[in-house]
Design an enzyme around this catalytic site. Structure first.
Site, PDB file in Angstrom:
ATOM      1  N   ASP A 180       0.912  -1.136   0.000  1.00  0.00           N
ATOM      2  CA  ASP A 180       0.000   0.000   0.000  1.00  0.00           C
ATOM      3  C   ASP A 180       0.955   1.190   0.000  1.00  0.00           C
ATOM      4  OD1 ASP A 180      -1.509   2.245   0.784  1.00  0.00           O
ATOM      5  OD2 ASP A 180      -3.058   0.926   1.589  1.00  0.00           O
ATOM      6  N   HIS A 181       1.133   1.816  -1.150  1.00  0.00           N
ATOM      7  CA  HIS A 181       2.240   2.782  -1.217  1.00  0.00           C
ATOM      8  C   HIS A 181       2.018   3.992  -0.314  1.00  0.00           C
ATOM      9  CE1 HIS A 181      -0.286   4.093  -4.636  1.00  0.00           C
ATOM     10  NE2 HIS A 181       0.008   5.272  -4.169  1.00  0.00           N
ATOM     11  N   HIS A 243      -5.950   2.728   0.885  1.00  0.00           N
ATOM     12  CA  HIS A 243      -5.222   3.859   1.468  1.00  0.00           C
ATOM     13  C   HIS A 243      -6.017   4.609   2.541  1.00  0.00           C
ATOM     14  CE1 HIS A 243      -2.942   2.914  -2.019  1.00  0.00           C
ATOM     15  NE2 HIS A 243      -3.709   3.570  -2.864  1.00  0.00           N
TER      16      HIS A 243
HETATM   17  P1  NAD Z   1       1.758  -1.936 -17.448  1.00  0.00           P
HETATM   18  O1  NAD Z   1       0.592  -2.344 -18.266  1.00  0.00           O
HETATM   19  O2  NAD Z   1       2.485  -0.687 -17.794  1.00  0.00           O
HETATM   20  O3  NAD Z   1       2.828  -3.111 -17.481  1.00  0.00           O
HETATM   21  C1  NAD Z   1       2.480  -4.458 -17.455  1.00  0.00           C
HETATM   22  C2  NAD Z   1       3.722  -5.365 -17.518  1.00  0.00           C
HETATM   23  O4  NAD Z   1       3.264  -6.717 -17.474  1.00  0.00           O
HETATM   24  C3  NAD Z   1       4.555  -5.229 -18.787  1.00  0.00           C
HETATM   25  O5  NAD Z   1       5.918  -5.333 -18.434  1.00  0.00           O
HETATM   26  C4  NAD Z   1       4.159  -6.463 -19.611  1.00  0.00           C
HETATM   27  O6  NAD Z   1       5.190  -6.960 -20.438  1.00  0.00           O
HETATM   28  C5  NAD Z   1       3.870  -7.458 -18.531  1.00  0.00           C
HETATM   29  N1  NAD Z   1       2.941  -8.505 -18.977  1.00  0.00           N
HETATM   30  C6  NAD Z   1       1.649  -8.335 -19.367  1.00  0.00           C
HETATM   31  N2  NAD Z   1       1.113  -9.531 -19.729  1.00  0.00           N
HETATM   32  C7  NAD Z   1       2.083 -10.462 -19.528  1.00  0.00           C
HETATM   33  C8  NAD Z   1       2.134 -11.880 -19.702  1.00  0.00           C
HETATM   34  N3  NAD Z   1       1.094 -12.592 -20.143  1.00  0.00           N
HETATM   35  N4  NAD Z   1       3.288 -12.510 -19.385  1.00  0.00           N
HETATM   36  C9  NAD Z   1       4.350 -11.805 -18.934  1.00  0.00           C
HETATM   37  N5  NAD Z   1       4.357 -10.475 -18.744  1.00  0.00           N
HETATM   38  C10 NAD Z   1       3.246  -9.813 -19.048  1.00  0.00           C
HETATM   39  O7  NAD Z   1       1.275  -1.922 -15.944  1.00  0.00           O
HETATM   40  P2  NAD Z   1       1.803  -1.005 -14.708  1.00  0.00           P
HETATM   41  O8  NAD Z   1       1.188   0.353 -14.808  1.00  0.00           O
HETATM   42  O9  NAD Z   1       3.274  -1.089 -14.611  1.00  0.00           O
HETATM   43  O10 NAD Z   1       1.113  -1.687 -13.452  1.00  0.00           O
HETATM   44  C11 NAD Z   1       1.484  -2.965 -12.958  1.00  0.00           C
HETATM   45  C12 NAD Z   1       0.702  -3.263 -11.689  1.00  0.00           C
HETATM   46  O11 NAD Z   1       0.997  -2.283 -10.712  1.00  0.00           O
HETATM   47  C13 NAD Z   1      -0.814  -3.228 -11.852  1.00  0.00           C
HETATM   48  O12 NAD Z   1      -1.370  -4.198 -11.010  1.00  0.00           O
HETATM   49  C14 NAD Z   1      -1.195  -1.844 -11.383  1.00  0.00           C
HETATM   50  O13 NAD Z   1      -2.514  -1.797 -10.888  1.00  0.00           O
HETATM   51  C15 NAD Z   1      -0.196  -1.662 -10.258  1.00  0.00           C
HETATM   52  N6  NAD Z   1       0.102  -0.273  -9.942  1.00  0.00           N
HETATM   53  C16 NAD Z   1       0.654   0.560 -10.875  1.00  0.00           C
HETATM   54  C17 NAD Z   1       0.982   1.860 -10.546  1.00  0.00           C
HETATM   55  C18 NAD Z   1       1.639   2.793 -11.550  1.00  0.00           C
HETATM   56  O14 NAD Z   1       2.078   3.865 -11.113  1.00  0.00           O
HETATM   57  N7  NAD Z   1       1.735   2.433 -12.808  1.00  0.00           N
HETATM   58  C19 NAD Z   1       0.732   2.332  -9.247  1.00  0.00           C
HETATM   59  C20 NAD Z   1       0.170   1.460  -8.307  1.00  0.00           C
HETATM   60  C21 NAD Z   1      -0.122   0.165  -8.678  1.00  0.00           C
END
Ligand code: NAD
Length: 500
Positions: A180-181, A243
């Site tokens: 939970d950031h 949060h």
């Molecule tokens: P994103 O869509 O930018 O990246 C997804 C990643 O998953 C990519 O590296 C992709 O190659 C990989 N991927 C997707 N399908 C795949 C598969 N079948 N096999 C292997 N790899 C696969 O997503 P993101 O924004 O980086 O978010 C990732 C997680 O973090 C999510 O659960 C999101 O809710 C959570 N999150 C993100 C943020 C943020 O700031 N982006 C903040 C809080 C939480």
């Protein structure tokens, strides 16, 4: 620094080409490296779908650091610890190859079998990955094994429980680090210190002296390109279940007998257990929802939620939630905890206002200028610090009473020095300190509380949507929620710490 403070680890980062990894995780790891908190005894295997060579991946990592930190000392040395493994989460053979690579890196960097599996990808993959890690022997290691997962953890209690059951086949509860950031934020961690290290607050921290507590987390951004995800989530699931309830738990918990992970968590769980449950009929008495329409943010015209990318033009999804929580225990009986959170609001800020009760007899009664109540403001972001609002005599001959503010700003000048939440959380997970991660018991109780609300809201179309213009502080119904109790929201967007 001892070895415990400079842990060795092989970090397997699933979702290595994603947005989170690029914006937060690589810059955080670099900072830890620069501070000497991780030494040469670490390696990262980036795991993602697209094919990349190690060199291409290292360039990707370096670029992200340059973009987000703008610094590059020792960057080649740092990036040389990064390896890439192209992978599809359902491909069993690929996990075996990953295991072979893990063993080689373990040997090369003397990692003592310590493995951190960080899942920075869509939650529907969490269960599959955890099961494969176990079945293909990646969790079979002589060092520690830990799973770090991003939100959302489930969509409601039922799905969260199913997910938890799958993950638990491979990892014990104390090996699971649910991020939970907000809990990594400096001032959120400071809530405990303010409360438990100061003789002047804790004696007042109860229903005898506190009138109400308000927690506001507002964003100026809209849904951006996350429309598809947000349509299934809304502000309630995206912000309140995790949060907001975590901040309330920290504000309301009893002093733990020790500052250990278990003791702090058990006090937080007791708060969540004391939350007054609502029947479906009562939901709209305690909670209100909003959705932004078109408006102006920071001087620019912006579209309404229903016109955002991948959003239903008739969407019933809330982008704003305000609620009143009652904690039915001895300390808090009768004290409302008001929470509100939303997108496209007037300011980006997270602040807590503790409003103290009026003094029993006002010797300075002046109907034209009523005395202000004492307030303790905890500024979580963007500025960090605390402010205490007191009343004092205006200097000079007049007997006018004026409100004065005592400020403590955590980072008044050099913003760059404040560690990012992710840096702390990564470091904690490598050291095995789970205090600032959520335990399953907290997740389960939070979902049970929130499920009642989402059940009602999903099944009743909100006819007033959109009900607040972008760039405002939310819908009118949120003001009415407090007016019913004779209270009002403080203009937190104006409570900014004066910096020196
Ligand atoms: P994103 O869509 O930018 O990246 C997804 C990643 O998953 C990519 O590296 C992709 O190659 C990989 N991927 C997707 N399908 C795949 C598969 N079948 N096999 C292997 N790899 C696969 O997503 P993101 O924004 O980086 O978010 C990732 C997680 O973090 C999510 O659960 C999101 O809710 C959570 N999150 C993100 C943020 C943020 O700031 N982006 C903040 C809080 C939480």
């Amino acid at each position: 620094m001892s070895n415990k403070q400079r842990p060795s680890a092989l970090i397997m980062l699933f979702g290595a080409t994603g947005d989170l990894a690029k914006r937060k995780l690589y810059p955080s790891l670099y900072r830890l490296y620069k501070k000497g908190r991780i030494t040469e005894r670490f390696a990262v295997v980036g795991v993602a779908r697209r094919p990349l060579t190690n060199e291409e991946f290292q360039k990707h990592v370096k670029d992200s650091i340059l973009t987000h930190i703008g610094e590059n000392t020792e960057i080649d040395q740092f990036a040389s610890h990064f390896y890439y493994h192209s992978h599809d989460v359902t491909n069993t053979q690929s996990y075996r190859d990953l295991k072979t690579l893990a063993e080689q890196l373990d040997e090369k960097y003397s990692l003592e079998g310590n493995r951190l599996f960080y899942l920075a990808m869509a939650p529907e993959f969490f269960g599959t990955i955890a099961e494969h890690l176990k079945s293909e022997g990646l969790t079979d290691t002589r060092g520690y094994k830990r799973l770090v997962i991003e939100k959302p953890f489930g969509h409601n209690f039922e799905s969260a429980q199913k997910l938890n059951d799958r993950i638990r086949t491979a990892f014990a509860e104390d090996e699971i680090y649910r991020i939970d950031h907000y809990l990594g934020k400096e001032m959120v961690q400071n809530i405990e210190v303010i409360r438990f290290a100061n003789a002047i607050f804790e004696p007042l921290w109860n229903n005898r002296y506190i009138s109400n507590i308000q927690v506001t987390s507002s964003e100026t951004l809209g849904v951006e390109e996350r429309g598809r995800y947000y349509e299934t989530s809304g502000a309630l699931r995206d912000m309140v279940q995790n949060h907001m309830l975590q901040m309330v738990a920290l504000l309301a918990m009893e002093p733990p007998i020790r500052l250990t992970t278990e003791e702090i968590r058990s006090e937080k769980v007791r708060v969540l257990r004391s939350l007054r449950a609502m029947s479906k009929e009562e939901v709209n008495e305690y909670f209100v929802r909003g959705q932004y329409g078109a408006g102006e943010v920071n001087g620019e015209d912006v579209v309404g939620y229903r016109n955002e990318l991948n959003v239903d033009p008739e969407s019933n999804t809330e982008t704003y939630v305000a609620g009143k929580l009652m904690i039915d225990n001895f300390r808090w009986a009768g004290v409302p905890f008001y929470i509100r959170t939303g997108k496209r609001m007037a300011a980006k800020s997270t602040k807590i206002v503790v409003q103290f009760k009026d003094i029993p007899m006002n010797l300075y009664y002046n109907p034209a200028e009523p005395l202000q109540p004492n307030l303790l403001i905890i500024h979580i972001q963007p500025e960090e610090g605390i402010t205490l609002h007191l009343n004092a005599k205006k200097s000079g001959k007049s007997s006018t009473i004026i409100p004065v503010r005592l400020n403590f700003a955590n980072k008044s000048v050099d913003r760059m020095n404040t560690p990012e939440a992710y840096e702390k959380l990564l470091y904690d997970s490598m050291r095995g300190d789970a205090t600032n991660f959520t335990h399953w018991d907290e997740v389960a109780l939070s979902w049970k509380f929130v499920d009642v609300i989402s059940d009602v809201w999903e099944n009743t179309k909100e006819k007033s949507f959109p009900n607040y213009p972008a760039g405002s502080m939310g819908p009118k119904c949120a003001d009415e929620l407090l007016q019913k109790d004779g209270n009002f929201w403080w203009d937190v967007e104006k409570f900014v710490i004066e910096t020196c």
